[in-house]
Design a protein around this motif. Structure first.
Motif, PDB file in Angstrom:
ATOM      1  N   ILE A 162      42.190  45.752  32.969  1.00  0.00           N
ATOM      2  CA  ILE A 162      41.333  45.692  34.157  1.00  0.00           C
ATOM      3  C   ILE A 162      42.176  45.657  35.428  1.00  0.00           C
ATOM      4  O   ILE A 162      41.895  46.368  36.401  1.00  0.00           O
ATOM      5  CB  ILE A 162      40.396  44.469  34.088  1.00  0.00           C
ATOM      6  N   ALA A 163      43.233  44.846  35.436  1.00  0.00           N
ATOM      7  CA  ALA A 163      44.092  44.730  36.610  1.00  0.00           C
ATOM      8  C   ALA A 163      44.764  46.060  36.930  1.00  0.00           C
ATOM      9  O   ALA A 163      44.880  46.449  38.104  1.00  0.00           O
ATOM     10  CB  ALA A 163      45.141  43.642  36.394  1.00  0.00           C
ATOM     11  N   LYS A 164      45.191  46.779  35.901  1.00  0.00           N
ATOM     12  CA  LYS A 164      45.826  48.080  36.123  1.00  0.00           C
ATOM     13  C   LYS A 164      44.836  49.077  36.712  1.00  0.00           C
ATOM     14  O   LYS A 164      45.158  49.818  37.643  1.00  0.00           O
ATOM     15  CB  LYS A 164      46.405  48.609  34.806  1.00  0.00           C
ATOM     16  N   ALA A 165      43.632  49.117  36.174  1.00  0.00           N
ATOM     17  CA  ALA A 165      42.626  50.055  36.668  1.00  0.00           C
ATOM     18  C   ALA A 165      42.273  49.760  38.124  1.00  0.00           C
ATOM     19  O   ALA A 165      42.150  50.684  38.946  1.00  0.00           O
ATOM     20  CB  ALA A 165      41.381  49.996  35.793  1.00  0.00           C
ATOM     21  N   LEU A 166      42.126  48.486  38.475  1.00  0.00           N
ATOM     22  CA  LEU A 166      41.799  48.120  39.850  1.00  0.00           C
ATOM     23  C   LEU A 166      42.950  48.473  40.794  1.00  0.00           C
ATOM     24  O   LEU A 166      42.723  48.925  41.926  1.00  0.00           O
ATOM     25  CB  LEU A 166      41.482  46.630  39.937  1.00  0.00           C
ATOM     26  N   THR A 167      44.177  48.262  40.353  1.00  0.00           N
ATOM     27  CA  THR A 167      45.339  48.579  41.178  1.00  0.00           C
ATOM     28  C   THR A 167      45.419  50.072  41.472  1.00  0.00           C
ATOM     29  O   THR A 167      45.768  50.484  42.581  1.00  0.00           O
ATOM     30  CB  THR A 167      46.633  48.117  40.484  1.00  0.00           C
ATOM     31  N   TYR A 168      45.076  50.891  40.478  1.00  0.00           N
ATOM     32  CA  TYR A 168      45.116  52.345  40.657  1.00  0.00           C
ATOM     33  C   TYR A 168      43.806  52.881  41.231  1.00  0.00           C
ATOM     34  O   TYR A 168      43.605  54.082  41.288  1.00  0.00           O
ATOM     35  CB  TYR A 168      45.443  53.017  39.331  1.00  0.00           C
TER      36      TYR A 168
END
Length: 234
Positions: A162-168
Motif C-alpha cells: 500500500i505504501a509503495k502504491a501511494l508513493t508512486y
C-alpha cells in the motif's frame, strides 16, 4: 511527478508535515518513500521506512538514504540495521537520479506473482513469509513482510504494498494477500486499520496456502474501526 511534487504528495492529514526519502539500491536506482500517516498514529509510516522497505521488497540491498527530515529519530536505527549512509535531501535542488520501475507488468497470475514475492520477504525471526499485491490501473505493486532487529519497526506485506502504491501515486483497485504457511491467509489488525483508511470500499482477495481463495470488502474486515472526527488536528 518530480521530487518536489512527490514530497507534497505525502499523506499527512494529521501532522501536516510532509516527508520524502530516497534510497539507493545496489544497482544505482533510487526508491522513493513519502510519509503515510494513519488516524491510529503509531501505525504511521515515515518516509525513510517507506523508501527502505520499497527497496528491500524489490529484492534490492539499500546502501544510501536521503531524507527531507534529518531529525527523524529512527534514522540511527536504520543506519545500523542496514549499514547505510544517511544524508539530507533538498527537494529544491534535487539530485540527478533515476527512480526504480516497480510495476509488475508480466502476464503471471496473481497467485504466481504472490508465490514469487514470498522470496523477497525478510523474516529472520518468524520464518513466516507473506506476500501482497496492490492491484492498480498500471499493473501490480508487490509487497513482502520485512522484519527488523527492533521488532516493532518491521512492516507486514500489505502495508509495504500500500505504501509503495501511494508513493508512486497509483490508484489501488484491490489487494491480494498470500502466506506460505498456515491454513488461512488474513491481514493482521494493524494492516486492517491501514487498509480501512486507504481502500475501505475495495476488494481484498485472500489466497490461502491450500490454493483456495476468499474475497472480502475491506470495510468488512474491521467493523467499528476507529475513524473519529473528534481529533483536534483534523
Amino acid at each position: 511527478m518530480d521530487l518536489l511534487q512527490r514530497y507534497e504528495h505525502s499523506y499527512v492529514p494529521y501532522s501536516h508535515q510532509p516527508e520524502l526519502a530516497l534510497v539507493r539500491g545496489q544497482e544505482g536506482e533510487y526508491f522513493p518513500g513519502i510519509r503515510i500517516e494513519n488516524i491510529s498514529y503509531p501505525l504511521s509510516i515515515t518516509a525513510a521506512q517507506n523508501a527502505l522497505f520499497c527497496c528491500i521488497s524489490e529484492g534490492k540491498k539499500p546502501d544510501r538514504l536521503l531524507t527531507t527530515n534529518p531529525e527523524d529519530p529512527f534514522l540511527p536505527l536504520w543506519k545500523k540495521e542496514f549499514n547505510i549512509s544517511v544524508e539530507k535531501l533538498d527537494t529544491e535542488n534535487p539530485p540527478d537520479i533515476v527512480l526504480a520501475e516497480i510495476i509488475l507488468h508480466d502476464h503471471d497470475t496473481p497467485d504466481q506473482l504472490l508465490i514469487n514475492l514470498l522470496e523477497r520477504a525478510r523474516v529472520p525471526n518468524s520464518n513466516f513469509p507473506v506476500a501482497a499485491l496492490a492491484e492498480t490501473n498500471q499493473g501490480y505493486i508487490g509487497g513482502a513482510n520485512i522484519e527488523c532487529t527492533s521488532w516493532n519497526m518491521g512492516l507486514c506485506a500489505e502495508r509495504v504494498a500500500i505504501a509503495k502504491a501511494l508513493t508512486y501515486d497509483l490508484n489501488i483497485k484491490a489487494l491480494h494477500i498470500h502466506s506460505r504457511d498456515g491454513d488461512y491467509s488474513s491481514p493482521c489488525g494493524a494492516c486492517r486499520q491501514v487498509i480501512i483508511e486507504h481502500i475501505p470500499e475495495k476488494k481484498i482477495y485472500l489466497h490461502h496456502s491450500d490454493h483456495t481463495r476468499s474475497n472480502h470488502f475491506a470495510k468488512d474486515l474491521l467493523p467499528f474501526s476507529f475513524h473519529s472526527n473528534a481529533l483536534s488536528n483534523l
